[in-house]
Design a protein around this motif. Structure first.
Motif, PDB file in Angstrom:
ATOM      1  N   LYS A 126    -103.296  -5.801 -39.576  1.00 58.77           N
ATOM      2  CA  LYS A 126    -102.846  -5.073 -38.386  1.00 58.77           C
ATOM      3  C   LYS A 126    -103.266  -3.598 -38.430  1.00 58.77           C
ATOM      4  CE  LYS A 126     -98.507  -3.961 -35.999  1.00 58.77           C
ATOM      5  NZ  LYS A 126     -98.108  -2.618 -36.393  1.00 58.77           N
ATOM      6  N   PRO A 127    -103.049  -2.880 -39.551  1.00 62.25           N
ATOM      7  CA  PRO A 127    -103.468  -1.474 -39.580  1.00 62.25           C
ATOM      8  C   PRO A 127    -104.979  -1.284 -39.388  1.00 62.25           C
ATOM      9  CG  PRO A 127    -101.964  -1.937 -41.390  1.00 62.25           C
ATOM     10  CD  PRO A 127    -102.309  -3.245 -40.755  1.00 62.25           C
ATOM     11  N   LEU A 128    -105.782  -2.218 -39.886  1.00 62.30           N
ATOM     12  CA  LEU A 128    -107.237  -2.121 -39.716  1.00 62.30           C
ATOM     13  C   LEU A 128    -107.614  -2.266 -38.243  1.00 62.30           C
ATOM     14  CD1 LEU A 128    -108.523  -4.386 -42.632  1.00 62.30           C
ATOM     15  CD2 LEU A 128    -108.131  -1.908 -42.647  1.00 62.30           C
ATOM     16  N   PHE A 152    -113.359  -7.878 -24.491  1.00 66.61           N
ATOM     17  CA  PHE A 152    -112.862  -8.437 -25.750  1.00 66.61           C
ATOM     18  C   PHE A 152    -111.637  -7.664 -26.204  1.00 66.61           C
ATOM     19  CE2 PHE A 152    -113.060  -8.255 -30.487  1.00 66.61           C
ATOM     20  CZ  PHE A 152    -112.533  -9.523 -30.694  1.00 66.61           C
ATOM     21  N   ARG A 153    -110.577  -8.394 -26.476  1.00 71.17           N
ATOM     22  CA  ARG A 153    -109.316  -7.804 -26.904  1.00 71.17           C
ATOM     23  C   ARG A 153    -109.003  -8.229 -28.338  1.00 71.17           C
ATOM     24  NH1 ARG A 153    -106.527  -6.084 -22.334  1.00 71.17           N
ATOM     25  NH2 ARG A 153    -104.694  -5.764 -23.630  1.00 71.17           N
ATOM     26  N   VAL A 154    -108.358  -7.298 -29.058  1.00 70.84           N
ATOM     27  CA  VAL A 154    -107.930  -7.606 -30.435  1.00 70.84           C
ATOM     28  C   VAL A 154    -106.417  -7.556 -30.583  1.00 70.84           C
ATOM     29  CG1 VAL A 154    -110.065  -6.776 -31.502  1.00 70.84           C
ATOM     30  CG2 VAL A 154    -108.134  -5.210 -31.214  1.00 70.84           C
ATOM     31  N   ASP A 155    -105.690  -7.478 -29.479  1.00 65.95           N
ATOM     32  CA  ASP A 155    -104.259  -7.263 -29.586  1.00 65.95           C
ATOM     33  C   ASP A 155    -103.422  -8.536 -29.723  1.00 65.95           C
ATOM     34  OD1 ASP A 155    -104.861  -7.890 -26.973  1.00 65.95           O
ATOM     35  OD2 ASP A 155    -104.058  -6.051 -26.126  1.00 65.95           O
ATOM     36  N   SER A 156    -104.070  -9.686 -29.806  1.00 69.77           N
ATOM     37  CA  SER A 156    -103.344 -10.929 -30.091  1.00 69.77           C
ATOM     38  C   SER A 156    -104.310 -11.939 -30.714  1.00 69.77           C
ATOM     39  CB  SER A 156    -102.737 -11.525 -28.817  1.00 69.77           C
ATOM     40  OG  SER A 156    -103.743 -12.088 -27.994  1.00 69.77           O
ATOM     41  N   ARG A 157    -103.750 -12.897 -31.422  1.00 62.72           N
ATOM     42  CA  ARG A 157    -104.574 -13.944 -32.031  1.00 62.72           C
ATOM     43  C   ARG A 157    -105.308 -14.733 -30.949  1.00 62.72           C
ATOM     44  NH1 ARG A 157    -104.406 -19.394 -34.126  1.00 62.72           N
ATOM     45  NH2 ARG A 157    -105.359 -19.461 -36.197  1.00 62.72           N
ATOM     46  N   PRO A 208     -98.302 -13.555 -37.297  1.00 61.63           N
ATOM     47  CA  PRO A 208     -96.886 -13.870 -37.099  1.00 61.63           C
ATOM     48  C   PRO A 208     -96.393 -13.516 -35.695  1.00 61.63           C
ATOM     49  CG  PRO A 208     -97.225 -12.636 -39.132  1.00 61.63           C
ATOM     50  CD  PRO A 208     -98.516 -12.614 -38.394  1.00 61.63           C
ATOM     51  N   LYS A 209     -95.538 -14.385 -35.161  1.00 55.61           N
ATOM     52  CA  LYS A 209     -94.953 -14.128 -33.839  1.00 55.61           C
ATOM     53  C   LYS A 209     -94.169 -12.826 -33.881  1.00 55.61           C
ATOM     54  CE  LYS A 209     -94.455 -18.922 -32.344  1.00 55.61           C
ATOM     55  NZ  LYS A 209     -95.498 -18.982 -31.391  1.00 55.61           N
ATOM     56  N   GLY A 210     -94.283 -12.081 -32.810  1.00 53.20           N
ATOM     57  CA  GLY A 210     -93.544 -10.832 -32.689  1.00 53.20           C
ATOM     58  C   GLY A 210     -94.235  -9.624 -33.297  1.00 53.20           C
ATOM     59  N   VAL A 211     -95.331  -9.824 -34.018  1.00 56.65           N
ATOM     60  CA  VAL A 211     -96.063  -8.692 -34.594  1.00 56.65           C
ATOM     61  C   VAL A 211     -97.102  -8.262 -33.564  1.00 56.65           C
ATOM     62  CG1 VAL A 211     -97.567  -7.901 -36.451  1.00 56.65           C
ATOM     63  CG2 VAL A 211     -95.699  -9.480 -36.959  1.00 56.65           C
ATOM     64  N   LEU A 212     -96.925  -7.037 -33.071  1.00 52.63           N
ATOM     65  CA  LEU A 212     -97.815  -6.510 -32.043  1.00 52.63           C
ATOM     66  C   LEU A 212     -98.577  -5.309 -32.575  1.00 52.63           C
ATOM     67  CD1 LEU A 212     -95.230  -6.544 -29.115  1.00 52.63           C
ATOM     68  CD2 LEU A 212     -96.957  -8.282 -29.622  1.00 52.63           C
ATOM     69  N   LEU A 213     -99.778  -5.114 -32.068  1.00 54.13           N
ATOM     70  CA  LEU A 213    -100.533  -3.916 -32.426  1.00 54.13           C
ATOM     71  C   LEU A 213     -99.949  -2.733 -31.672  1.00 54.13           C
ATOM     72  CD1 LEU A 213    -104.282  -5.042 -32.402  1.00 54.13           C
ATOM     73  CD2 LEU A 213    -102.615  -5.177 -34.243  1.00 54.13           C
ATOM     74  N   ALA A 214     -99.928  -1.592 -32.328  1.00 53.25           N
ATOM     75  CA  ALA A 214     -99.468  -0.374 -31.679  1.00 53.25           C
ATOM     76  C   ALA A 214    -100.475   0.022 -30.617  1.00 53.25           C
ATOM     77  CB  ALA A 214     -99.309   0.744 -32.706  1.00 53.25           C
ATOM     78  N   SER A 215     -99.981   0.630 -29.550  1.00 54.93           N
ATOM     79  CA  SER A 215    -100.862   1.115 -28.485  1.00 54.93           C
ATOM     80  C   SER A 215    -101.744   2.222 -29.039  1.00 54.93           C
ATOM     81  CB  SER A 215    -100.038   1.667 -27.324  1.00 54.93           C
ATOM     82  OG  SER A 215     -99.288   0.630 -26.748  1.00 54.93           O
ATOM     83  N   PRO A 216    -102.993   2.296 -28.554  1.00 57.87           N
ATOM     84  CA  PRO A 216    -103.859   3.374 -29.026  1.00 57.87           C
ATOM     85  C   PRO A 216    -103.311   4.722 -28.593  1.00 57.87           C
ATOM     86  CG  PRO A 216    -104.881   2.224 -27.208  1.00 57.87           C
ATOM     87  CD  PRO A 216    -103.624   1.479 -27.552  1.00 57.87           C
ATOM     88  N   LYS A 217    -103.575   5.734 -29.392  1.00 55.71           N
ATOM     89  CA  LYS A 217    -103.144   7.079 -29.041  1.00 55.71           C
ATOM     90  C   LYS A 217    -103.920   7.548 -27.829  1.00 55.71           C
ATOM     91  CE  LYS A 217    -101.707   8.344 -33.616  1.00 55.71           C
ATOM     92  NZ  LYS A 217    -102.282   8.196 -34.909  1.00 55.71           N
ATOM     93  N   VAL A 218    -103.188   8.056 -26.875  1.00 57.70           N
ATOM     94  CA  VAL A 218    -103.823   8.543 -25.654  1.00 57.70           C
ATOM     95  C   VAL A 218    -104.289   9.968 -25.910  1.00 57.70           C
ATOM     96  CG1 VAL A 218    -103.477   9.063 -23.219  1.00 57.70           C
ATOM     97  CG2 VAL A 218    -102.334   7.103 -24.249  1.00 57.70           C
ATOM     98  N   GLY A 219    -105.509  10.233 -25.554  1.00 59.61           N
ATOM     99  CA  GLY A 219    -106.070  11.565 -25.758  1.00 59.61           C
ATOM    100  C   GLY A 219    -107.528  11.577 -25.386  1.00 59.61           C
TER     101      GLY A 219
END
Length: 160
Positions: free
Chosen positions: A53-55, A73-78, A146-157
């Motif tokens: 997840k951190p990567l 292409f999205r990486v925010d879910s399996r 794992p269910k319920g593990v979400l990627l953090a939103s990218p920092k806006v800037g």
């Protein structure tokens, strides 16, 4: 004449064992495949939340998340990684990192599609060799998310 044929056969056999493997000095090595980077042996179960997840958040989510992901292409879910992007090809093949395009891209094996792109690496660092190996191990172990593990939103800037 049979002595000459036998001698020639023995000479060819001896040269076959003595000659180095690979292309001749003046010949292209197109038929040779580079050695595959394999998942390190003995590595334990990869913990998605702590190790993968951190990567994805650090190096991928900024471009491949949000409302308008690059290349669709999205990486925010399996499910998104398995679906793939505009190409329609899954980015990972659970259990088979050697068949997973994502590994090819993040390891730099596809120069024209290297991820993250070199121009964006100040903001989105490339994965180190040990991180690519960890990603491979996660994929080889079934790419569990794992269910319920979400990627953090990218920092806006602003981008540089």
């Amino acid at each position: 004449s049979w002595i000459s044929a036998a001698s020639t056969s023995w000479a060819v056999l001896a040269l076959t064992y003595a000659a180095p493997l690979g292309a001749a000095p003046d010949q292209p090595a197109a038929a040779q495949r580079p050695p595959a980077d394999r998942t390190p042996r003995g590595e334990g179960k990869v913990d998605f939340a702590r190790q993968i997840k951190p990567l994805l958040e650090r190096s991928c989510r900024g471009c491949h998340g949000g409302e308008t992901p690059r290349g669709l292409f999205r990486v925010d879910s399996r499910e998104a990684i398995l679906k793939g992007g505009a190409s329609g090809e899954a980015a990972i093949v659970p259990g088979h990192s050697e068949e997973s395009p994502l590994v090819e891209y993040v390891s730099g094996k596809v120069a024209e599609a290297e991820m993250p792109p070199r121009a964006r690496r100040e903001r989105f660092p490339a994965l180190r060799a040990d991180e690519v190996a960890r990603l491979r191990a996660w994929i080889d172990q079934g790419a569990e998310w794992p269910k319920g593990v979400l990627l953090a939103s990218p920092k806006v800037g602003r981008t540089k």
